[in-house]
Design a protein around this motif. Structure first.
Motif, mmCIF file in Angstrom:
data_model
loop_
_atom_site.group_PDB
_atom_site.id
_atom_site.type_symbol
_atom_site.label_atom_id
_atom_site.label_comp_id
_atom_site.label_asym_id
_atom_site.label_seq_id
_atom_site.Cartn_x
_atom_site.Cartn_y
_atom_site.Cartn_z
ATOM 1 N N HIS A 1 5.636 -0.933 -0.703
ATOM 2 C CA HIS A 1 4.892 -2.195 -0.624
ATOM 3 C C HIS A 1 3.430 -1.971 -0.267
ATOM 4 O O HIS A 1 2.982 -0.852 -0.010
ATOM 5 C CB HIS A 1 5.528 -3.098 0.438
ATOM 6 C CG HIS A 1 5.400 -2.514 1.827
ATOM 7 N ND1 HIS A 1 4.289 -2.698 2.608
ATOM 8 C CD2 HIS A 1 6.249 -1.723 2.546
ATOM 9 C CE1 HIS A 1 4.451 -2.066 3.762
ATOM 10 N NE2 HIS A 1 5.627 -1.461 3.752
ATOM 11 N N GLN B 1 2.268 -7.080 3.300
ATOM 12 C CA GLN B 1 3.675 -7.308 3.016
ATOM 13 C C GLN B 1 4.576 -6.289 3.691
ATOM 14 O O GLN B 1 4.215 -5.668 4.673
ATOM 15 C CB GLN B 1 3.866 -7.332 1.492
ATOM 16 C CG GLN B 1 3.064 -8.452 0.833
ATOM 17 C CD GLN B 1 2.641 -8.111 -0.578
ATOM 18 O OE1 GLN B 1 1.841 -7.206 -0.800
ATOM 19 N NE2 GLN B 1 3.186 -8.827 -1.547
ATOM 20 N N TRP C 1 8.870 -4.354 2.749
ATOM 21 C CA TRP C 1 9.846 -4.030 1.711
ATOM 22 C C TRP C 1 10.267 -5.234 0.882
ATOM 23 O O TRP C 1 10.595 -5.114 -0.302
ATOM 24 C CB TRP C 1 11.094 -3.409 2.362
ATOM 25 C CG TRP C 1 11.913 -4.440 3.105
ATOM 26 C CD1 TRP C 1 11.772 -4.812 4.410
ATOM 27 C CD2 TRP C 1 12.957 -5.252 2.568
ATOM 28 N NE1 TRP C 1 12.662 -5.813 4.731
ATOM 29 C CE2 TRP C 1 13.411 -6.103 3.612
ATOM 30 C CE3 TRP C 1 13.561 -5.360 1.313
ATOM 31 C CZ2 TRP C 1 14.435 -7.034 3.447
ATOM 32 C CZ3 TRP C 1 14.577 -6.299 1.136
ATOM 33 C CH2 TRP C 1 15.012 -7.110 2.194
ATOM 34 N N CYS D 1 8.863 -7.504 -0.621
ATOM 35 C CA CYS D 1 8.121 -7.867 -1.836
ATOM 36 C C CYS D 1 8.843 -7.399 -3.094
ATOM 37 O O CYS D 1 8.517 -7.859 -4.202
ATOM 38 C CB CYS D 1 6.703 -7.320 -1.795
ATOM 39 S SG CYS D 1 6.538 -5.553 -2.127
ATOM 40 N N TRP D 2 9.833 -6.513 -2.958
ATOM 41 C CA TRP D 2 10.605 -5.992 -4.090
ATOM 42 C C TRP D 2 11.960 -6.676 -4.222
ATOM 43 O O TRP D 2 12.850 -6.148 -4.909
ATOM 44 C CB TRP D 2 10.805 -4.485 -3.928
ATOM 45 C CG TRP D 2 9.529 -3.722 -3.876
ATOM 46 C CD1 TRP D 2 8.940 -3.170 -2.781
ATOM 47 C CD2 TRP D 2 8.671 -3.407 -4.987
ATOM 48 N NE1 TRP D 2 7.778 -2.538 -3.124
ATOM 49 C CE2 TRP D 2 7.585 -2.664 -4.475
ATOM 50 C CE3 TRP D 2 8.724 -3.685 -6.360
ATOM 51 C CZ2 TRP D 2 6.547 -2.191 -5.289
ATOM 52 C CZ3 TRP D 2 7.698 -3.215 -7.164
ATOM 53 C CH2 TRP D 2 6.633 -2.482 -6.632
ATOM 54 N N ALA E 1 13.860 0.166 -1.357
ATOM 55 C CA ALA E 1 12.579 -0.405 -0.923
ATOM 56 C C ALA E 1 12.353 -0.005 0.529
ATOM 57 O O ALA E 1 13.179 -0.286 1.392
ATOM 58 C CB ALA E 1 12.581 -1.920 -1.078
ATOM 59 N N ASP F 1 10.043 0.331 4.116
ATOM 60 C CA ASP F 1 8.936 -0.112 4.965
ATOM 61 C C ASP F 1 8.078 1.109 5.276
ATOM 62 O O ASP F 1 8.559 2.079 5.889
ATOM 63 C CB ASP F 1 9.447 -0.717 6.274
ATOM 64 C CG ASP F 1 9.805 -2.184 6.152
ATOM 65 O OD1 ASP F 1 9.219 -2.868 5.297
ATOM 66 O OD2 ASP F 1 10.672 -2.649 6.914
ATOM 67 N N HIS G 1 3.012 -0.817 -4.859
ATOM 68 C CA HIS G 1 2.038 -1.894 -5.026
ATOM 69 C C HIS G 1 0.972 -1.777 -3.953
ATOM 70 O O HIS G 1 1.280 -1.512 -2.779
ATOM 71 C CB HIS G 1 2.738 -3.254 -4.916
ATOM 72 C CG HIS G 1 1.778 -4.404 -4.840
ATOM 73 N ND1 HIS G 1 1.497 -5.072 -3.668
ATOM 74 C CD2 HIS G 1 1.009 -4.979 -5.799
ATOM 75 C CE1 HIS G 1 0.606 -6.014 -3.910
ATOM 76 N NE2 HIS G 1 0.298 -5.982 -5.188
ATOM 77 N N TYR H 1 5.743 -13.257 5.520
ATOM 78 C CA TYR H 1 4.716 -12.246 5.743
ATOM 79 C C TYR H 1 3.908 -12.514 7.008
ATOM 80 O O TYR H 1 3.480 -11.575 7.692
ATOM 81 C CB TYR H 1 3.819 -12.123 4.517
ATOM 82 C CG TYR H 1 4.567 -11.547 3.331
ATOM 83 C CD1 TYR H 1 5.401 -10.449 3.495
ATOM 84 C CD2 TYR H 1 4.476 -12.108 2.067
ATOM 85 C CE1 TYR H 1 6.110 -9.921 2.433
ATOM 86 C CE2 TYR H 1 5.172 -11.589 0.990
ATOM 87 C CZ TYR H 1 5.994 -10.495 1.178
ATOM 88 O OH TYR H 1 6.705 -9.977 0.125
#
Length: 306
Positions: free
Chosen positions: A41, A45, A47, A49-50, A66, A68, A108, A203
């Protein structure tokens, strides 16, 4: 008001795990079995976000993970280690700790910055990379030096160099996080409905987990302050080599932080197969603004990897 790290462990069609890697403990959300696709991520954000890509990748036969990043979400938040070389070592160690030899690394924003760096810094674990909403580190540095437009677009990082004040603003009431999301997103994102409000709340809440706001700022502080230092020179020298692995590069046409011309200039550093896709009417937060498009492009690209 602070928030416990368990607040970021959102439920869904995935399993939460904690793995020890590179001297720290990292939180991952995992779904599926098969070749590993590790998802990284960005700011502000974590994890989550996926959340759209995790189940889709799992259903397609991949082990989707995903993570962190260091300093975010439910991962450890040590006082040091926010340089890209350490972050890439974190990613490689997580891959190995999860029992895999290699992974496709998709990222991202800051996660994309790390993804771009993985072939040079951790080649043995990097099968391919899919950076989103970010340029190759050297392409970005070149654009900041040569492009007034990119310098202006990047000016938002300057207040982040101040001590304490950015952290207070990020954790005060969630308003700054919400402004960052709306300012970076394309028209109408986050959406003005319950789903959009959930994004804003998730978030803002994640940024109030103790030490997250400080850790998030340390990413920006290192990348700016390391420019004249030996550690910055070592990093730039390390990534100043052609990326030989396949690259899928996704970018929102309306991204206000990384301009499209800057993103496209990354192709000069890709010596292997390179695919660039510009997503119309999409801003900076590509995986969430265009989840179906991102998932489809990822799956098509993954299916063709050697």
């Amino acid at each position: 008001m602070t928030v416990d790290a368990t607040a970021v462990l959102h439920e869904g069609p995935w399993q939460h795990r904690f793995v020890s890697a590179n001297g720290a403990r990292f939180h991952v959300a995992e779904a599926g079995e098969g070749p590993m696709v590790l998802l990284l991520h960005g700011f502000p954000q974590m994890w989550w976000c996926w959340r759209a890509q995790l189940p889709a990748l799992a259903e397609a036969g991949y082990r989707a993970v995903a993570m962190d990043l260091r300093g975010y979400g439910a991962s450890d938040k040590p006082p040091r280690g926010y340089d890209t070389i350490t972050l890439a070592a974190d990613v490689a160690a997580v891959v190995r700790s999860l029992g895999a030899e290699q992974a496709v690394v998709a990222g991202h924003d800051w996660g994309g910055w790390v993804a771009w760096s993985m072939p040079a810094l951790q080649p043995s674990v990097t099968r391919a990379v899919a950076p989103m909403s970010i340029a190759h580190p050297l392409a970005f540095s070149r654009a900041v030096r040569r492009s007034n437009a990119q310098r202006a677009a990047s000016a938002y990082v300057l207040p982040f160099q101040l001590p304490v004040l950015p952290e207070r603003a990020l954790t005060r009431d969630g308003a700054l996080v919400t402004r960052i999301l709306h300012g970076g997103g394309g028209p109408g994102w986050p959406t003005p409905d319950d789903a959009g409000r959930e994004v804003e709340r998730a978030y803002a809440e994640a940024m109030r987990v103790p030490f997250v706001a400080h850790s998030a700022m340390e990413y920006y502080r290192w990348v700016v302050r390391s420019v004249p230092r030996a550690d910055g020179r070592r990093f730039r020298a390390a990534v100043d080599q052609p990326v030989q692995v396949p690259v899928l590069h996704l970018h929102g046409a309306l991204d206000p932080a990384i301009l499209t011309d800057t993103a496209r200039s990354s192709s000069r550093y890709a010596a292997g197969p390179y695919a660039f896709h510009e997503l119309p009417d999409i801003g900076h937060f590509v995986p969430e603004e265009a989840p179906d498009d991102v998932t489809a492009l990822l799956l098509d690209w993954l299916a063709d990897l050697p």
